[in-house]
Scaffold this active site. Structure first.
Site, short mmCIF file in Angstrom:
data_model
loop_
_atom_site.label_atom_id
_atom_site.label_comp_id
_atom_site.label_asym_id
_atom_site.label_seq_id
_atom_site.Cartn_x
_atom_site.Cartn_y
_atom_site.Cartn_z
N ASP A 69 -7.93 54.23 36.46
CA ASP A 69 -8.93 55.31 36.56
C ASP A 69 -9.58 55.55 35.20
O ASP A 69 -10.79 55.80 35.11
CB ASP A 69 -8.27 56.61 37.05
CG ASP A 69 -7.35 56.33 38.21
OD1 ASP A 69 -7.72 56.62 39.36
OD2 ASP A 69 -6.26 55.77 37.98
N THR A 70 -8.77 55.51 34.15
CA THR A 70 -9.29 55.71 32.80
C THR A 70 -10.28 54.60 32.46
O THR A 70 -11.32 54.86 31.84
CB THR A 70 -8.12 55.76 31.79
OG1 THR A 70 -7.37 56.97 32.04
CG2 THR A 70 -8.59 55.76 30.35
N THR B 266 -8.65 46.29 46.05
CA THR B 266 -9.05 46.22 44.63
C THR B 266 -7.95 45.51 43.88
O THR B 266 -6.77 45.75 44.15
CB THR B 266 -9.28 47.61 44.01
OG1 THR B 266 -8.02 48.19 43.68
CG2 THR B 266 -10.03 48.55 44.94
N HIS C 293 -2.49 59.29 39.97
CA HIS C 293 -3.45 58.21 40.28
C HIS C 293 -3.84 58.45 41.73
O HIS C 293 -3.18 57.99 42.66
CB HIS C 293 -2.77 56.84 40.11
CG HIS C 293 -3.59 55.70 40.67
ND1 HIS C 293 -4.85 55.39 40.25
CD2 HIS C 293 -3.29 54.80 41.64
CE1 HIS C 293 -5.30 54.35 40.92
NE2 HIS C 293 -4.38 53.97 41.78
N LYS D 75 4.04 32.21 50.64
CA LYS D 75 2.92 32.75 49.85
C LYS D 75 3.23 32.63 48.36
O LYS D 75 2.39 32.18 47.57
CB LYS D 75 2.70 34.22 50.27
CG LYS D 75 1.80 35.03 49.36
CD LYS D 75 0.34 34.89 49.71
CE LYS D 75 -0.50 36.00 49.07
NZ LYS D 75 -1.39 35.52 48.02
N ARG E 42 -12.10 52.90 34.64
CA ARG E 42 -13.32 53.16 35.44
C ARG E 42 -14.16 54.26 34.79
O ARG E 42 -15.40 54.16 34.70
CB ARG E 42 -12.92 53.59 36.86
CG ARG E 42 -12.37 52.43 37.68
CD ARG E 42 -11.78 52.88 39.00
NE ARG E 42 -11.42 51.73 39.82
CZ ARG E 42 -10.51 51.73 40.77
NH1 ARG E 42 -9.82 52.83 41.04
NH2 ARG E 42 -10.26 50.64 41.46
N ASP F 280 8.30 37.09 46.64
CA ASP F 280 7.60 37.78 47.73
C ASP F 280 8.41 37.62 49.01
O ASP F 280 9.07 36.58 49.21
CB ASP F 280 6.20 37.17 47.93
CG ASP F 280 5.26 38.09 48.69
OD1 ASP F 280 4.34 38.66 48.07
OD2 ASP F 280 5.46 38.25 49.92
N SER G 203 1.59 51.97 36.56
CA SER G 203 0.26 51.69 35.99
C SER G 203 -0.60 52.96 36.00
O SER G 203 -1.54 53.08 35.21
CB SER G 203 -0.44 50.57 36.73
OG SER G 203 -0.71 50.96 38.06
N ARG H 169 -3.81 57.42 49.32
CA ARG H 169 -2.68 56.74 48.70
C ARG H 169 -1.36 57.38 49.14
O ARG H 169 -0.36 56.69 49.33
CB ARG H 169 -2.80 56.79 47.19
CG ARG H 169 -3.92 55.91 46.66
CD ARG H 169 -3.84 55.78 45.16
NE ARG H 169 -4.94 54.97 44.68
CZ ARG H 169 -6.11 55.45 44.29
NH1 ARG H 169 -6.33 56.74 44.32
NH2 ARG H 169 -7.05 54.65 43.86
N1 NAD Z 1 -1.82 51.14 40.83
C1 NAD Z 1 -3.07 50.76 41.02
O1 NAD Z 1 -3.96 51.11 40.25
C2 NAD Z 1 -3.37 49.90 42.22
C3 NAD Z 1 -4.62 49.30 42.38
C4 NAD Z 1 -4.83 48.49 43.48
C5 NAD Z 1 -3.82 48.32 44.43
N2 NAD Z 1 -2.62 48.95 44.24
C6 NAD Z 1 -1.52 48.84 45.19
O2 NAD Z 1 -0.83 47.60 45.00
C7 NAD Z 1 -0.11 47.31 46.20
C8 NAD Z 1 -0.35 45.86 46.58
O3 NAD Z 1 -1.69 45.69 46.98
P1 NAD Z 1 -2.23 44.25 47.40
O4 NAD Z 1 -3.67 44.39 47.67
O5 NAD Z 1 -1.73 43.23 46.45
O6 NAD Z 1 -1.44 44.08 48.80
P2 NAD Z 1 -1.14 42.72 49.55
O7 NAD Z 1 -0.86 43.07 50.96
O8 NAD Z 1 -2.19 41.70 49.22
O9 NAD Z 1 0.21 42.20 48.86
C9 NAD Z 1 1.45 42.82 49.03
C10 NAD Z 1 2.50 41.73 48.97
O10 NAD Z 1 3.78 42.37 49.02
C11 NAD Z 1 4.63 41.51 49.76
N3 NAD Z 1 5.80 42.26 50.22
C12 NAD Z 1 5.90 43.18 51.21
N4 NAD Z 1 7.18 43.61 51.31
C13 NAD Z 1 7.89 42.96 50.36
C14 NAD Z 1 9.25 42.97 49.96
N5 NAD Z 1 10.15 43.77 50.57
N6 NAD Z 1 9.64 42.17 48.95
C15 NAD Z 1 8.74 41.36 48.33
N7 NAD Z 1 7.44 41.31 48.67
C16 NAD Z 1 7.02 42.10 49.66
C17 NAD Z 1 3.75 41.00 50.91
O11 NAD Z 1 4.27 39.84 51.50
C18 NAD Z 1 2.43 40.75 50.16
O12 NAD Z 1 2.33 39.42 49.68
C19 NAD Z 1 -0.62 48.30 47.25
O13 NAD Z 1 0.32 49.36 47.38
C20 NAD Z 1 -1.91 48.82 46.66
O14 NAD Z 1 -2.25 50.11 47.13
C21 NAD Z 1 -2.39 49.71 43.17
#
Ligand code: NAD
Length: 318
Positions: free
Chosen positions: A152-153, A234, A179, A44, A155, A39, A147, A92
């Protein structure tokens, strides 16, 4: 850290809500022998590694540590969940500007250390970032997976299970396409025990109510907005979906999952990533299944592709 020759290493880049919850689910599953946490906020990642290591005595022997992109070396799967989360009332696709620049930094670093593993993308907008990861990594398309509509599927299947009083695992119904807001429910093929939903209702003496079905789709499509309004993010269900995809890869299961991958001549749609039922095995995408969609569904899938292609067109990925 050097990979043990027989280890199943999974790297997680971005250990926020989604990445850390996935790492926890992975640890509980016992599927991986090594989990590397990466990260931009290294403290963290260290904190998550400590907390997860204290879980090991209750679960499975697993090496877990906070590292950097060099720790992606030897990973069978690298999960990418780095980036900004979706804010209330933000779509999104609005996230693209923030997350595309993060991609330009991370993807070359990951593939510098790992050219043989699979990239599994969770960050939104997941379809656009799956396409960008494919372009920026230079990896074969079958090893770059988003993913997509796996969440969504699930849900959709959950809500249908509540409606019909049947275990969600016995509901065979898919959300395909983006998505996001243009996603498409495949009503024409949705079934329980091989019976289409109107047939199932007839057999069970239930009313088939198209308006209730539309409401189920709307609740599916808009679930993220409703959850984010209430708890800010989420992560449990998407982490479980990422786990299921990782399991299909590590165990070579040939599982059908609605992941996002590069689409080639699907009802005339090419050069975009979105979700379709896809056979997933050790090599990643084994095949994308050709569904016999009805004309309305084909039209909606074309619309979904156009929405995504417009966004991809705004990015300079060459
Ligand atoms: N695909 C899905 O179905 C789905 C579902 C939920 C959330 N998401 C997405 O997942 C992503 C993460 O969501 P979250 O709630 O965990 O966010 P979050 O803010 O809790 O976590 C993101 C993490 O990324 C880290 N980060 C930022 N830039 C970085 C870099 N250059 N290198 C390494 N780490 C870096 C941050 O420090 C943070 O810890 C979001 O884009 C969210 O929309 C996708």
């Amino acid at each position: 850290m050097e990979a043990h020759p027989h280890s199943a290493r999974v790297a997680v880049v971005g250990v926020g809500n989604v990445g850390a919850t996935f790492a926890y689910a992975l640890l509980l599953s016992g599927l991986a022998s090594e989990i590397a946490l990466i990260d931009a906020n290294h403290a963290k990642a260290e904190g998550e590694a400590m907390d997860l290591n204290h879980t090991v005595p209750f679960t499975h022997p697993t090496r877990i540590w906070a590292g950097d992109c060099s720790d992606c070396a030897g990973a069978a799967v690298t999960v990418l969940a780095a980036g900004a989360g979706q804010q209330p009332r933000e779509t999104r696709l609005d996230l693209i500007k923030k997350n595309a620049s993060i991609w330009r930094a991370i993807i070359p670093q990951v593939v510098k250390h790992n050219t043989t593993g699979i990239l599994l993308i969770a960050t939104n907008p997941v379809d656009v970032l799956t396409y960008a990861a494919w372009k920026l990594s230079g990896l074969p398309a079958q090893r770059v997976i988003g993913s997509g509509t796996v969440l969504d599927t699930s849900r959709f299947r959950y809500l249908l299970s509540q409606r019909f009083g049947v275990d969600a695992r016995s509901i065979h119904a898919y959300i395909i396409g983006e998505h996001g807001d243009s996603e498409v429910p495949v009503w024409s093929l949705a079934n329980i025990a091989g019976m289409r939903l109107p047939e199932f209702c007839q057999a069970q003496d239930l009313a088939y109510d198209p308006r209730a079905m539309e409401e189920i789709f709307l609740q599916t499509r808009d679930a993220a907005y409703r959850i984010i309004e209430r708890k800010g993010a989420t992560y449990y269900a998407v982490a479980a979906g990422l786990m299921r995809i990782t399991q299909a890869i590590l165990r070579n299961q040939s599982t059908v999952l609605s992941v996002s991958s590069l689409i080639n001549d699907y009802y005339g749609i090419s050069d975009v990533c979105f979700s379709l039922p896809t056979v997933i095995d050790r090599g990643g995408v084994e095949s994308v299944l050709r569904l016999d969609l009805n004309p309305e569904e084909i039209g909606k899938l074309h619309h979904s592709a156009e929405v995504l292609q417009t966004t991809i067109g705004c990015l300079d990925l060459n």
